[in-house]
Design a protein around this motif. Structure first.
Motif, PDB file in Angstrom:
ATOM      1  N   LEU A 100     -11.172   3.341   2.087  1.00 22.45           N
ATOM      2  CA  LEU A 100     -10.339   2.662   3.460  1.00 22.45           C
ATOM      3  C   LEU A 100     -10.160   1.207   3.046  1.00 22.45           C
ATOM      4  O   LEU A 100      -9.027   0.758   3.341  1.00 22.45           O
ATOM      5  CB  LEU A 100     -11.013   3.026   4.687  1.00 22.45           C
ATOM      6  N   ILE A 101     -11.053   0.662   2.622  1.00 20.19           N
ATOM      7  CA  ILE A 101     -11.017  -0.833   2.165  1.00 20.19           C
ATOM      8  C   ILE A 101     -10.098  -0.962   1.259  1.00 20.19           C
ATOM      9  O   ILE A 101      -8.885  -1.893   1.375  1.00 20.19           O
ATOM     10  CB  ILE A 101     -12.267  -1.302   1.723  1.00 20.19           C
ATOM     11  N   ALA A 102      -9.825  -0.093   0.218  1.00 26.58           N
ATOM     12  CA  ALA A 102      -8.736  -0.300  -0.745  1.00 26.58           C
ATOM     13  C   ALA A 102      -7.235  -0.132  -0.022  1.00 26.58           C
ATOM     14  O   ALA A 102      -6.577  -0.801  -0.501  1.00 26.58           O
ATOM     15  CB  ALA A 102      -8.938   0.805  -1.737  1.00 26.58           C
ATOM     16  N   ALA A 103      -7.276   0.828   0.924  1.00 21.00           N
ATOM     17  CA  ALA A 103      -6.089   1.132   1.539  1.00 21.00           C
ATOM     18  C   ALA A 103      -5.801  -0.195   2.502  1.00 21.00           C
ATOM     19  O   ALA A 103      -4.371  -0.653   2.286  1.00 21.00           O
ATOM     20  CB  ALA A 103      -6.032   2.275   2.632  1.00 21.00           C
ATOM     21  N   ILE A 104      -6.747  -0.898   3.021  1.00 26.91           N
ATOM     22  CA  ILE A 104      -6.260  -2.113   3.755  1.00 26.91           C
ATOM     23  C   ILE A 104      -5.855  -2.945   2.931  1.00 26.91           C
ATOM     24  O   ILE A 104      -4.858  -3.838   3.252  1.00 26.91           O
ATOM     25  CB  ILE A 104      -7.612  -2.320   4.829  1.00 26.91           C
ATOM     26  N   VAL A 105      -6.509  -3.381   1.614  1.00 27.20           N
ATOM     27  CA  VAL A 105      -6.116  -4.345   0.722  1.00 27.20           C
ATOM     28  C   VAL A 105      -4.690  -4.023   0.569  1.00 27.20           C
ATOM     29  O   VAL A 105      -3.896  -4.957   0.411  1.00 27.20           O
ATOM     30  CB  VAL A 105      -6.934  -4.359  -0.225  1.00 27.20           C
ATOM     31  N   TRP A 106      -4.318  -2.956  -0.080  1.00 27.20           N
ATOM     32  CA  TRP A 106      -2.906  -2.514  -0.289  1.00 27.20           C
ATOM     33  C   TRP A 106      -1.770  -2.971   0.723  1.00 27.20           C
ATOM     34  O   TRP A 106      -0.768  -3.709   0.561  1.00 27.20           O
ATOM     35  CB  TRP A 106      -2.747  -1.186  -0.677  1.00 27.20           C
ATOM     36  N   VAL A 107      -2.158  -2.436   2.002  1.00 24.43           N
ATOM     37  CA  VAL A 107      -1.210  -2.629   3.091  1.00 24.43           C
ATOM     38  C   VAL A 107      -1.148  -4.194   3.429  1.00 24.43           C
ATOM     39  O   VAL A 107       0.075  -4.695   3.349  1.00 24.43           O
ATOM     40  CB  VAL A 107      -1.609  -1.773   4.097  1.00 24.43           C
ATOM     41  N   VAL A 108      -2.262  -4.662   3.532  1.00 21.29           N
ATOM     42  CA  VAL A 108      -2.277  -6.281   3.825  1.00 21.29           C
ATOM     43  C   VAL A 108      -1.639  -7.071   2.820  1.00 21.29           C
ATOM     44  O   VAL A 108      -0.839  -7.914   3.034  1.00 21.29           O
ATOM     45  CB  VAL A 108      -3.560  -6.623   4.537  1.00 21.29           C
ATOM     46  N   GLY A 109      -1.937  -6.733   1.580  1.00 27.36           N
ATOM     47  CA  GLY A 109      -1.499  -7.507   0.583  1.00 27.36           C
ATOM     48  C   GLY A 109      -0.065  -7.426   0.336  1.00 27.36           C
ATOM     49  O   GLY A 109       0.795  -8.254  -0.055  1.00 27.36           O
ATOM     50  N   GLY A 110       0.398  -6.283   0.296  1.00 24.13           N
ATOM     51  CA  GLY A 110       1.795  -5.823   0.366  1.00 24.13           C
ATOM     52  C   GLY A 110       2.717  -6.581   1.282  1.00 24.13           C
ATOM     53  O   GLY A 110       3.646  -7.053   1.183  1.00 24.13           O
ATOM     54  N   ASN A 111       2.161  -6.563   2.532  1.00 25.53           N
ATOM     55  CA  ASN A 111       3.068  -7.204   3.697  1.00 25.53           C
ATOM     56  C   ASN A 111       2.805  -8.890   3.378  1.00 25.53           C
ATOM     57  O   ASN A 111       3.756  -9.449   3.719  1.00 25.53           O
ATOM     58  CB  ASN A 111       2.111  -6.779   5.194  1.00 25.53           C
ATOM     59  N   LEU A 112       1.788  -9.325   2.814  1.00 23.87           N
ATOM     60  CA  LEU A 112       1.705 -10.753   2.847  1.00 23.87           C
ATOM     61  C   LEU A 112       2.767 -11.162   1.642  1.00 23.87           C
ATOM     62  O   LEU A 112       3.434 -12.244   1.616  1.00 23.87           O
ATOM     63  CB  LEU A 112       0.243 -11.125   2.411  1.00 23.87           C
ATOM     64  N   LEU A 113       2.736 -10.413   0.582  1.00 27.29           N
ATOM     65  CA  LEU A 113       3.559 -10.598  -0.615  1.00 27.29           C
ATOM     66  C   LEU A 113       5.177 -10.449  -0.102  1.00 27.29           C
ATOM     67  O   LEU A 113       5.905 -11.130  -0.554  1.00 27.29           O
ATOM     68  CB  LEU A 113       3.395  -9.750  -1.728  1.00 27.29           C
ATOM     69  N   SER A 114       5.460  -9.465   0.746  1.00 23.40           N
ATOM     70  CA  SER A 114       6.709  -9.083   1.178  1.00 23.40           C
ATOM     71  C   SER A 114       7.258 -10.559   1.917  1.00 23.40           C
ATOM     72  O   SER A 114       8.222 -10.771   1.885  1.00 23.40           O
ATOM     73  CB  SER A 114       6.852  -8.107   2.226  1.00 23.40           C
ATOM     74  N   LYS A 115       6.206 -11.092   2.963  1.00 26.52           N
ATOM     75  CA  LYS A 115       6.603 -12.140   3.637  1.00 26.52           C
ATOM     76  C   LYS A 115       7.021 -13.430   2.859  1.00 26.52           C
ATOM     77  O   LYS A 115       7.867 -14.288   3.063  1.00 26.52           O
ATOM     78  CB  LYS A 115       5.504 -12.394   4.817  1.00 26.52           C
ATOM     79  N   ALA A 116       6.007 -13.464   1.639  1.00 25.89           N
ATOM     80  CA  ALA A 116       6.100 -14.724   0.899  1.00 25.89           C
ATOM     81  C   ALA A 116       7.382 -14.590  -0.066  1.00 25.89           C
ATOM     82  O   ALA A 116       8.198 -15.653   0.018  1.00 25.89           O
ATOM     83  CB  ALA A 116       5.051 -14.715  -0.089  1.00 25.89           C
TER      84      ALA A 116
END
Length: 109
Positions: free
Chosen positions: A79-95
């Motif tokens: 679950l922590i890995a999933a959170i990292v993927w989703v949050v990281g993807g959203n942050l990269l997308s916003k950048a």
């Protein structure tokens, strides 16, 4: 101006694709965590596929937490890995979206 609008669309589409891909990866890892938690048949093709995604793309959290129950450990770490993927993807997308050229406001003279 047309080139600026086209570049903006390309960058925005790239950001959306990154968000989609990272969300799908995160979702598959969550699905794996659910399978582990409820002791799904590990020989099932869907379980094998999600386990492969977890092993290939979510291994960075393997053994991060080590509670006594290995089922809980695997679930929490996935679950922590999933959170990292989703949050990281959203942050990269916003950048990436911030890098998109802004279309000029049309002025009628």
């Amino acid at each position: 101006m047309a080139a600026r609008n086209a570049a903006s669309r390309v960058v925005t589409s790239l950001a959306a694709a990154i968000r989609l891909i990272t969300s799908v990866v995160g979702g598959l890892i969550v699905l794996y965590a659910v399978f582990v938690l409820f002791e799904a048949n590990p020989d099932n093709p869907i379980v094998e596929f999600t386990a492969g995604v977890r092993d290939d793309l979510g291994a960075f959290t393997r053994d991060l937490f080590t509670p006594d129950d290995p089922k809980i450990a695997a679930t929490v770490n996935a679950l922590i890995a999933a959170i990292v993927w989703v949050v990281g993807g959203n942050l990269l997308s916003k950048a990436i979206t911030r890098l998109a050229p802004r279309p000029k406001a049309s002025s009628k003279d």
